[in-house]
Design a protein around this motif. Structure first.
Motif, PDB file in Angstrom:
ATOM      1  N   LEU A   1       7.304  -4.176   7.872  1.00 42.44           N
ATOM      2  CA  LEU A   1       6.393  -4.116   6.726  1.00 42.44           C
ATOM      3  C   LEU A   1       5.792  -5.483   6.372  1.00 42.44           C
ATOM      4  O   LEU A   1       5.071  -5.613   5.389  1.00 42.44           O
ATOM      5  CB  LEU A   1       7.102  -3.510   5.507  1.00 42.44           C
ATOM      6  CG  LEU A   1       7.573  -2.062   5.678  1.00 42.44           C
ATOM      7  CD1 LEU A   1       8.111  -1.505   4.379  1.00 42.44           C
ATOM      8  CD2 LEU A   1       6.466  -1.158   6.205  1.00 42.44           C
ATOM      9  N   SER A   2       6.112  -6.494   7.170  1.00 43.61           N
ATOM     10  CA  SER A   2       5.436  -7.776   6.953  1.00 43.61           C
ATOM     11  C   SER A   2       4.258  -7.920   7.922  1.00 43.61           C
ATOM     12  O   SER A   2       3.482  -8.866   7.822  1.00 43.61           O
ATOM     13  CB  SER A   2       6.420  -8.940   7.131  1.00 43.61           C
ATOM     14  OG  SER A   2       6.780  -9.035   8.487  1.00 43.61           O
TER      15      SER A   2
ATOM     16  N   ARG B   1       0.796  -7.416   8.890  1.00 42.11           N
ATOM     17  CA  ARG B   1      -0.387  -7.106   8.092  1.00 42.11           C
ATOM     18  C   ARG B   1      -1.208  -5.955   8.680  1.00 42.11           C
ATOM     19  O   ARG B   1      -1.820  -5.192   7.963  1.00 42.11           O
ATOM     20  CB  ARG B   1      -1.280  -8.336   7.960  1.00 42.11           C
ATOM     21  CG  ARG B   1      -0.651  -9.427   7.133  1.00 42.11           C
ATOM     22  CD  ARG B   1      -1.694 -10.366   6.549  1.00 42.11           C
ATOM     23  NE  ARG B   1      -1.106 -11.090   5.431  1.00 42.11           N
ATOM     24  CZ  ARG B   1      -1.041 -10.603   4.208  1.00 42.11           C
ATOM     25  NH1 ARG B   1      -1.534  -9.428   3.935  1.00 42.11           N
ATOM     26  NH2 ARG B   1      -0.492 -11.308   3.242  1.00 42.11           N
TER      27      ARG B   1
ATOM     28  N   ARG C   1       1.709   0.064   6.038  1.00 42.79           N
ATOM     29  CA  ARG C   1       2.432  -0.992   5.336  1.00 42.79           C
ATOM     30  C   ARG C   1       2.461  -0.746   3.821  1.00 42.79           C
ATOM     31  O   ARG C   1       3.514  -0.796   3.193  1.00 42.79           O
ATOM     32  CB  ARG C   1       1.778  -2.342   5.627  1.00 42.79           C
ATOM     33  CG  ARG C   1       2.502  -3.529   5.034  1.00 42.79           C
ATOM     34  CD  ARG C   1       1.860  -4.814   5.510  1.00 42.79           C
ATOM     35  NE  ARG C   1       0.493  -4.945   5.018  1.00 42.79           N
ATOM     36  CZ  ARG C   1       0.165  -5.674   3.950  1.00 42.79           C
ATOM     37  NH1 ARG C   1       1.089  -6.322   3.298  1.00 42.79           N
ATOM     38  NH2 ARG C   1      -1.084  -5.759   3.563  1.00 42.79           N
ATOM     39  N   LYS C   2       1.283  -0.464   3.238  1.00 43.61           N
ATOM     40  CA  LYS C   2       1.223  -0.358   1.773  1.00 43.61           C
ATOM     41  C   LYS C   2       2.004   0.821   1.207  1.00 43.61           C
ATOM     42  O   LYS C   2       2.846   0.627   0.333  1.00 43.61           O
ATOM     43  CB  LYS C   2      -0.227  -0.342   1.307  1.00 43.61           C
ATOM     44  CG  LYS C   2      -0.784  -1.755   1.281  1.00 43.61           C
ATOM     45  CD  LYS C   2      -2.004  -1.882   0.410  1.00 43.61           C
ATOM     46  CE  LYS C   2      -2.356  -3.359   0.268  1.00 43.61           C
ATOM     47  NZ  LYS C   2      -3.779  -3.546   0.001  1.00 43.61           N
ATOM     48  N   PRO C   3       1.763   2.060   1.713  1.00 45.01           N
ATOM     49  CA  PRO C   3       2.542   3.175   1.146  1.00 45.01           C
ATOM     50  C   PRO C   3       4.040   3.012   1.367  1.00 45.01           C
ATOM     51  O   PRO C   3       4.833   3.272   0.453  1.00 45.01           O
ATOM     52  CB  PRO C   3       2.010   4.406   1.882  1.00 45.01           C
ATOM     53  CG  PRO C   3       1.212   3.889   3.020  1.00 45.01           C
ATOM     54  CD  PRO C   3       0.746   2.527   2.653  1.00 45.01           C
TER      55      PRO C   3
ATOM     56  N   THR D   1       5.775   0.218   1.708  1.00 42.84           N
ATOM     57  CA  THR D   1       6.295  -0.832   0.824  1.00 42.84           C
ATOM     58  C   THR D   1       6.449  -0.303  -0.598  1.00 42.84           C
ATOM     59  O   THR D   1       7.453  -0.569  -1.262  1.00 42.84           O
ATOM     60  CB  THR D   1       5.350  -2.051   0.840  1.00 42.84           C
ATOM     61  OG1 THR D   1       5.134  -2.441   2.188  1.00 42.84           O
ATOM     62  CG2 THR D   1       5.937  -3.210   0.061  1.00 42.84           C
ATOM     63  N   LEU D   2       5.458   0.471  -1.041  1.00 40.90           N
ATOM     64  CA  LEU D   2       5.521   1.013  -2.402  1.00 40.90           C
ATOM     65  C   LEU D   2       6.736   1.922  -2.575  1.00 40.90           C
ATOM     66  O   LEU D   2       7.466   1.824  -3.575  1.00 40.90           O
ATOM     67  CB  LEU D   2       4.234   1.785  -2.694  1.00 40.90           C
ATOM     68  CG  LEU D   2       4.057   2.200  -4.156  1.00 40.90           C
ATOM     69  CD1 LEU D   2       3.816   0.977  -5.026  1.00 40.90           C
ATOM     70  CD2 LEU D   2       2.918   3.199  -4.297  1.00 40.90           C
TER      71      LEU D   2
ATOM     72  N   LYS E   1       7.678 -13.763   5.828  1.00 36.57           N
ATOM     73  CA  LYS E   1       6.256 -14.103   5.691  1.00 36.57           C
ATOM     74  C   LYS E   1       6.003 -15.601   5.846  1.00 36.57           C
ATOM     75  O   LYS E   1       4.878 -16.015   6.126  1.00 36.57           O
ATOM     76  CB  LYS E   1       5.728 -13.635   4.334  1.00 36.57           C
ATOM     77  CG  LYS E   1       5.367 -12.161   4.314  1.00 36.57           C
ATOM     78  CD  LYS E   1       4.814 -11.784   2.957  1.00 36.57           C
ATOM     79  CE  LYS E   1       4.327 -10.349   2.942  1.00 36.57           C
ATOM     80  NZ  LYS E   1       3.965  -9.946   1.570  1.00 36.57           N
TER      81      LYS E   1
ATOM     82  N   GLU F   1       6.589 -11.194  -4.621  1.00 35.89           N
ATOM     83  CA  GLU F   1       5.365 -10.939  -3.849  1.00 35.89           C
ATOM     84  C   GLU F   1       4.877 -12.177  -3.125  1.00 35.89           C
ATOM     85  O   GLU F   1       4.173 -12.988  -3.667  1.00 35.89           O
ATOM     86  CB  GLU F   1       4.252 -10.392  -4.769  1.00 35.89           C
ATOM     87  CG  GLU F   1       4.551  -9.002  -5.285  1.00 35.89           C
ATOM     88  CD  GLU F   1       4.714  -7.987  -4.172  1.00 35.89           C
ATOM     89  OE1 GLU F   1       3.701  -7.555  -3.606  1.00 35.89           O
ATOM     90  OE2 GLU F   1       5.865  -7.635  -3.840  1.00 35.89           O
TER      91      GLU F   1
END
Lengths: 311, 309
Positions: free
Chosen positions: A110-111, A113, A118-120, A122-123, A173, A311
Motif C-alpha cells: 500500500l505504499s 503509488r 491503494r486508496k480504498p 488503505t481506508l 515511504k 500521513e
C-alpha cells in the motif's frame, strides 16, 4: 556582587537564589519519580523472598527478614506456571513474527503509488482503528470460527494493527524509490522485492514495532478468560497471575476463577500466603520485561516519534 | 460522461492485472481486516433480539427492549457515573502530571541524569495491568507501605483497607494510571518542546527573564497546539475509563464505585448470559465514542489544528 554556580555567572544574589531553588526543586522531582517508580518493585521483590508467615507480621520494606525461595518453589510446583510460561513465550513469539511480516507486507504493497487499489484498501485498514463491534459480537465471531479453546485465538484475531501499519508505512515511504525501481527493472517480483529489500531496510522501525507487539502479547490475559478459561493447558502467565491476584483479594470467589491458584494456596496454606504468592508471581511475570527493557528502550522513543507523524 | 464511465473500469482492470503481485500481497490481509473488524458489526443485531446462542441469529426480535431496559436500569446510571468520573479524573491527572513532569525534565541540563530519569519513568508503561494491580494491592494493603507512611506522618491512626473504601476507588484508579503512564505521556510533550527555537530562550535570558518566566512565556505557548489536540482527542475517548484495572481491583466492598461500563457489559454477558443487554451496552458506548470522536475531529479542524481522522 557576583556569584558563580554551575559554570554560570550570576549578577545578583536574587537570581542566584532563584536558580539554586530551581535546582533543588528539579532534584526533588526527579528523585521522587525514580523512587516512586522503583520502590514498589523493590518492595514486591523483597516480600517475594521473605518467609510468608513472617511477612504477615509486617515491617518488610527494604530487605527480607527471613530469606526463602519457598514462595517461588510453591508457584512453580503447585500451579500451572511452567506450562503458562511456555504458552506466553510461544504467544509472544508467534504474534510478533506474524504481525511484523504481514503488517510490513501490507504496508509495502500500500505504499506503491501506482497500485490502483491503494486508496480504498488503505481506508479500510485505517478505519479499523476506530471501529470496534464490542466484546460479544467479537466473541461470537471467534466462536463461529472455532477458535475458542485453541492456542490460535491468541494469535489470529490480532495479526494486524492499524497503528503499526501507519508506523511501518511512514518508514517505508522514506526509503528511496530508486532502490525498488532498479530491482523492478531487473524483473524481480514484488514479493521478492519486499523480502529482499523492504523488509531488511525497515529493520529500525520493525525493532520498535516488535517491542510493542511482543509486550502486548506478553501482557494480555483477558482473552484467556473469555475463550480458554476451561483449558488450563492454554493459560498464559498473566492469566495465572490474575488468578493468584483475584484469589488473594477475594477468597470467596467462584471456583472457576480461582482454578489452580486456589489449589496451590490450599495445599500450602501453612507455608505460603496469598500475598507472598502474589509477590512471587508478580516478579516472575515482570522479570522478562525488566531483563530486555534496558536493551530495547532506545528503540521505542524513535517509534513513538515516527508514529506521531501522521500521513 | 458515459465514455469516461466506460473507460475507467476497462483501464482499471487492465492496470490491476499488471499489478496482480501487489494484489496478492494486500487483498488477503484486507479481507482479514474486514472479517475481524467489520463483520462482527453484524453482531449488533443481538441488541435488538432476545439472543440465545442455541438459536443464533434466528432469535426473536424485540425492537428497542434492551435499550429501554438499559436506560431505566439504576445500575446503568451508576455505571455511567463511575465511567465518566474515572475518565475525567484520568484526563485531568493525566494531563497535569505529564505536562508538569515534561516541563521539569525539559529544564534538566545534565543529559545523562535526564535520560536515566526518563528511562525509569517509562518502565511501568510496559507492565501488564495484572502486575500493576498486584503491586497496587500490595502497596495499599493494611500493613502495606502506604498505610505505614500515612501513620508515620500522623495523618491516620489505624491502617485503612483502601480497596475496601468505596469512595477511594476512583482516586486509586486515577493515581495508578498516573503511576503507569506519566513517564510515557511526557514523550510527546518533550518532542514538542524540542522543536522550540533555542534562540527564543537566549533572547529571553538576555532580557533578564527568569526560569519561570521563560517556561510561562516560551515553553508553554510552544507546546500549546500539542496540548489542545491531545485534550480534544481525549475528550473523544471519555467513555473509555479503562477496563482491566477496575476489573482487577474491584471487590464486593467497592462494587458501587468500581463498576465501569465495560465491566457492566462483561457481567451481563459472561455471568448472566444476557448477550443482548451486554451488546446493547457495548453498542451504546461505541456509538457515543464515534459521535464524540467525529465532534472532536470537527472542533479540532475549526480551531485550525490538524485533523486527526
Amino acid at each position: 556582587m557576583t556569584l558563580r554556580y554551575g559554570g554560570k555567572l550570576y549578577l545578583s544574589t536574587r537570581s542566584f537564589l532563584a536558580e539554586l531553588a530551581f535546582s533543588v526543586y528539579k532534584a526533588i522531582v526527579l528523585s521522587f519519580i525514580v523512587l516512586m517508580t522503583l520502590y514498589p518493585f523493590w518492595n514486591t521483590l523483597v516480600i517475594s523472598f521473605n518467609q510468608a508467615v513472617d511477612t504477615t507480621r509486617g515491617g518488610i520494606y527494604f530487605w527480607p527478614r527471613i530469606w526463602t525461595l519457598q514462595n517461588y518453589k510453591s508457584i512453580w510446583v503447585t500451579s500451572n506456571i511452567p506450562n503458562a510460561l511456555f504458552i506466553s513465550v510461544a504467544r509472544a513469539v508467534c504474534s510478533t513474527v506474524l504481525n511484523l511480516f504481514l503488517t510490513t507486507m501490507l504496508a509495502y504493497a500500500l505504499s506503491r503509488r501506482e497500485f490502483v487499489l491503494r486508496k480504498p484498501f488503505t481506508l479500510i485498514v485505517l478505519l479499523s482503528m476506530y471501529v470496534n463491534a464490542g466484546l460479544f459480537p467479537n466473541y461470537f465471531l471467534l466462536r463461529g470460527l472455532h477458535l475458542n479453546g485453541t492456542f490460535w485465538v491468541y494469535i489470529i484475531p490480532s495479526m494486524i494493527s492499524a497503528f503499526n501499519f501507519i508506523v511501518i508505512r511512514t518508514f517505508i515511504k522514506t526509503i528511496p524509490e530508486s532502490l525498488f525501481e532498479s530491482a523492478r527493472i531487473d524483473g524481480t517480483s514484488e514479493f521478492k522485492i519486499f523480502i529482499r529489500f523492504a523488509l531488511p531496510l525497515s529493520k529500525p522501525v520493525l525493532a520498535t514495532v516488535a517491542l510493542f507487539v511482543a509486550v502486548g502479547a506478553w501482557n494480555a490475559w483477558f482473552d484467556t478468560l473469555l475463550y480458554n478459561s476451561a483449558k488450563p493447558e492454554l493459560f498464559t502467565l498473566q492469566y495465572q497471575l490474575m488468578a493468584l491476584l483475584q484469589q488473594s483479594m477475594n477468597q470467596s470467589k467462584s471456583a472457576a476463577d480461582i482454578n489452580t491458584a486456589g489449589m496451590a494456596a490450599n495445599i500450602l496454606a501453612s507455608t505460603v500466603t496469598p500475598m507472598s504468592i502474589r509477590s512471587a508471581g508478580t516478579i516472575f511475570a515482570t522479570a522478562p520485561i525488566l531483563a530486555v527493557y534496558p536493551f530495547l528502550q532506545k528503540y521505542f522513543v524513535v517509534g513513538m516519534n515516527v508514529g506521531s507523524i501522521k500521513e | 460522461m458515459s465514455s469516461i464511465a466506460m473507460n475507467k473500469p476497462a483501464g482499471f482492470w487492465k492496470k490491476l492485472s499488471t499489478q496482480r503481485q501487489l494484489l496478492w500481497m494486500s487483498l488477503p490481509i484486507v479481507l482479514y481486516v474486514i472479517l475481524f473488524t467489520y463483520v462482527p458489526l453484524a453482531g449488533w443485531t443481538m441488541a435488538f433480539q432476545d439472543f440465545k446462542p442455541a438459536k443464533g441469529f434466528a432469535s426473536p426480535w424485540v425492537g428497542l427492549k434492551w435499550f429501554v431496559y438499559l436506560f431505566s436500569d439504576d445500575q446503568f446510571v451508576m455505571v455511567m457515573r463511575n465511567t465518566l468520573a474515572m475518565s475525567l479524573i484520568n484526563l485531568v491527572f493525566g494531563f497535569t502530571f505529564a505536562i508538569g513532569l515534561a516541563l521539569t525534565l525539559n529544564e534538566v541540563a545534565a543529559k545523562r541524569i535526564k535520560s536515566l530519569a526518563q528511562t525509569i519513568s517509562y518502565l511501568p508503561h510496559f507492565l501488564s495491568w495484572v502486575v500493576v494491580a498486584g503491586i497496587v494491592s500490595t502497596m495499599l494493603s493494611s500493613d502495606g507501605v502506604f498505610n505505614i507512611i500515612l501513620k508515620a506522618l500522623g495523618i491516620i491512626k489505624d491502617p485503612i483497607v483502601w480497596l475496601g473504601q468505596p469512595k477511594a476507588f476512583w482516586w486509586i484508579v486515577g493515581f495508578t494510571n498516573v503511576w503507569k503512564e506519566v513517564g510515557w505521556n511526557t514523550i510527546i510533550y518533550l518532542a514538542a518542546m524540542s522543536t522550540i527555537d533555542p534562540s527564543l530562550y537566549e533572547a529571553a535570558e538576555i532580557d533578564g527573564c527568569g526560569r519561570l518566566a521563560r517556561i510561562r512565556n516560551i515553553t508553554l505557548p510552544g507546546i500549546k497546539p500539542t496540548i489542545v489536540v491531545l485534550i480534544i482527542m481525549n475528550l473523544g475517548w471519555i467513555m473509555e475509563s479503562g477496563f482491566e484495572i477496575q476489573y482487577l481491583l474491584r471487590n464486593g466492598m467497592n462494587a458501587d464505585y468500581s463498576q465501569s461500563i465495560d465491566i457492566y457489559v462483561v457481567n451481563y454477558g459472561m455471568r448472566q448470559g444476557n448477550y443482548s443487554l451486554a451488546t446493547a451496552g457495548g453498542m451504546f458506548k461505541s456509538v457515543v465514542n464515534i459521535v464524540l470522536l467525529l465532534t472532536a475531529n470537527w472542533v479540532s479542524g475549526k480551531l485550525g489544528e490538524e485533523k486527526l481522522v
